[in-house]
Design an enzyme around this catalytic site. Structure first.
Site, mmCIF file in Angstrom:
data_model
loop_
_atom_site.group_PDB
_atom_site.id
_atom_site.type_symbol
_atom_site.label_atom_id
_atom_site.label_comp_id
_atom_site.label_asym_id
_atom_site.label_seq_id
_atom_site.Cartn_x
_atom_site.Cartn_y
_atom_site.Cartn_z
ATOM 1 N N ASP A 8 0.874 -1.172 0.000
ATOM 2 C CA ASP A 8 0.000 0.000 0.000
ATOM 3 C C ASP A 8 0.915 1.228 0.000
ATOM 4 O OD1 ASP A 8 0.889 0.257 2.605
ATOM 5 O OD2 ASP A 8 -1.105 0.189 3.542
ATOM 6 N N CYS A 65 3.079 -3.360 4.019
ATOM 7 C CA CYS A 65 2.237 -2.234 4.427
ATOM 8 C C CYS A 65 2.842 -1.639 5.690
ATOM 9 C CB CYS A 65 0.769 -2.623 4.583
ATOM 10 S SG CYS A 65 0.374 -3.759 5.917
ATOM 11 N N THR A 67 2.126 -1.818 9.121
ATOM 12 C CA THR A 67 2.387 -2.782 10.192
ATOM 13 C C THR A 67 2.638 -4.188 9.666
ATOM 14 O OG1 THR A 67 0.063 -3.393 10.359
ATOM 15 C CG2 THR A 67 0.808 -1.548 11.743
ATOM 16 N N HIS A 98 10.099 -23.179 9.131
ATOM 17 C CA HIS A 98 9.035 -23.859 9.888
ATOM 18 C C HIS A 98 7.657 -23.729 9.244
ATOM 19 C CE1 HIS A 98 11.214 -23.901 14.076
ATOM 20 N NE2 HIS A 98 11.934 -24.447 13.106
ATOM 21 N N HIS A 133 7.080 -30.111 10.563
ATOM 22 C CA HIS A 133 6.508 -28.828 10.139
ATOM 23 C C HIS A 133 5.512 -29.019 8.990
ATOM 24 C CE1 HIS A 133 9.167 -26.844 12.872
ATOM 25 N NE2 HIS A 133 10.201 -27.475 12.329
HETATM 26 C C1 RB5 Z 1 -2.048 2.549 6.461
HETATM 27 O O1 RB5 Z 1 -2.133 3.741 7.187
HETATM 28 C C2 RB5 Z 1 -1.943 1.366 7.402
HETATM 29 O O2 RB5 Z 1 -3.144 1.157 8.052
HETATM 30 C C3 RB5 Z 1 -1.542 0.127 6.632
HETATM 31 O O3 RB5 Z 1 -0.343 0.360 5.966
HETATM 32 C C4 RB5 Z 1 -1.322 -1.112 7.451
HETATM 33 O O4 RB5 Z 1 -0.495 -0.869 8.551
HETATM 34 C C5 RB5 Z 1 -2.513 -1.861 7.823
HETATM 35 O O5 RB5 Z 1 -2.474 -2.928 8.415
#
Ligand code: RB5
Length: 143
Positions: A8, A65, A67, A98, A133
């Site tokens: 993203d 992304c 997180t 694993h 595994h």
């Molecule tokens: C975008 O702001 C953020 O929500 C996205 O990159 C991600 O972390 C979502 O899980």
């Protein structure tokens, strides 16, 4: 080896750099977007990557992304996908050894680019261990 990548807006910069890195190492690369820093929705990019890996059009995938969790949650809705989030090289190794992750997920807002490359290199160079595994992986889709 053909690797699909998606991100993203939070992961777009790392994705562009990783594409250059992978091309330089001789991998084939498919870019599933986004290619913009405009705010966007990670499932719009995760689903096409997952489908390509499920169909065998890409051997492996990398999704990025902020997180990593949005990508991982979306990708793991696909039966043929084992998406694993890694934030250091030890996890990058174990998620292949694993869990045989066929998509590596990176949290761009929580790791340096240097760490991201190091994780990708480790994950690509690690073999799945099989054995106990494989038995555990077989149980993931057995419900
Ligand atoms: C975008 O702001 C953020 O929500 C996205 O990159 C991600 O972390 C979502 O899980």
């Amino acid at each position: 080896m053909k690797i699909g990548l998606c991100s993203d807006h939070a992961g777009v910069e790392y994705k562009a750099k990783l594409i250059s890195y992978l091309l330089g190492k001789g991998y084939e690369v498919v870019n599933f977007g986004t290619d913009s820093t405009e705010s966007c929705d990670y499932p719009d990019f995760a689903h096409p990557l997952a489908t390509a890996v499920e169909k065998g059009e890409c051997d492996l995938g990398i999704a990025i992304c902020g997180t990593g969790n949005g990508m991982a949650i979306t990708l793991n809705h696909h039966k043929g996908i084992r998406a694993g989030l890694a934030w250091n090289t030890a996890i990058g190794e174990l998620v292949k050894e694993h869990n045989n992750a066929n998509v590596l997920v990176l949290p761009a807002r929580f790791i340096s680019y240097r760490m991201a490359v190091s994780i990708v290199r480790t994950w690509l160079n690690t073999e799945f261990a099989g054995g106990r595994h494989q038995r555990r992986i077989d149980k993931i889709t057995a419900c």
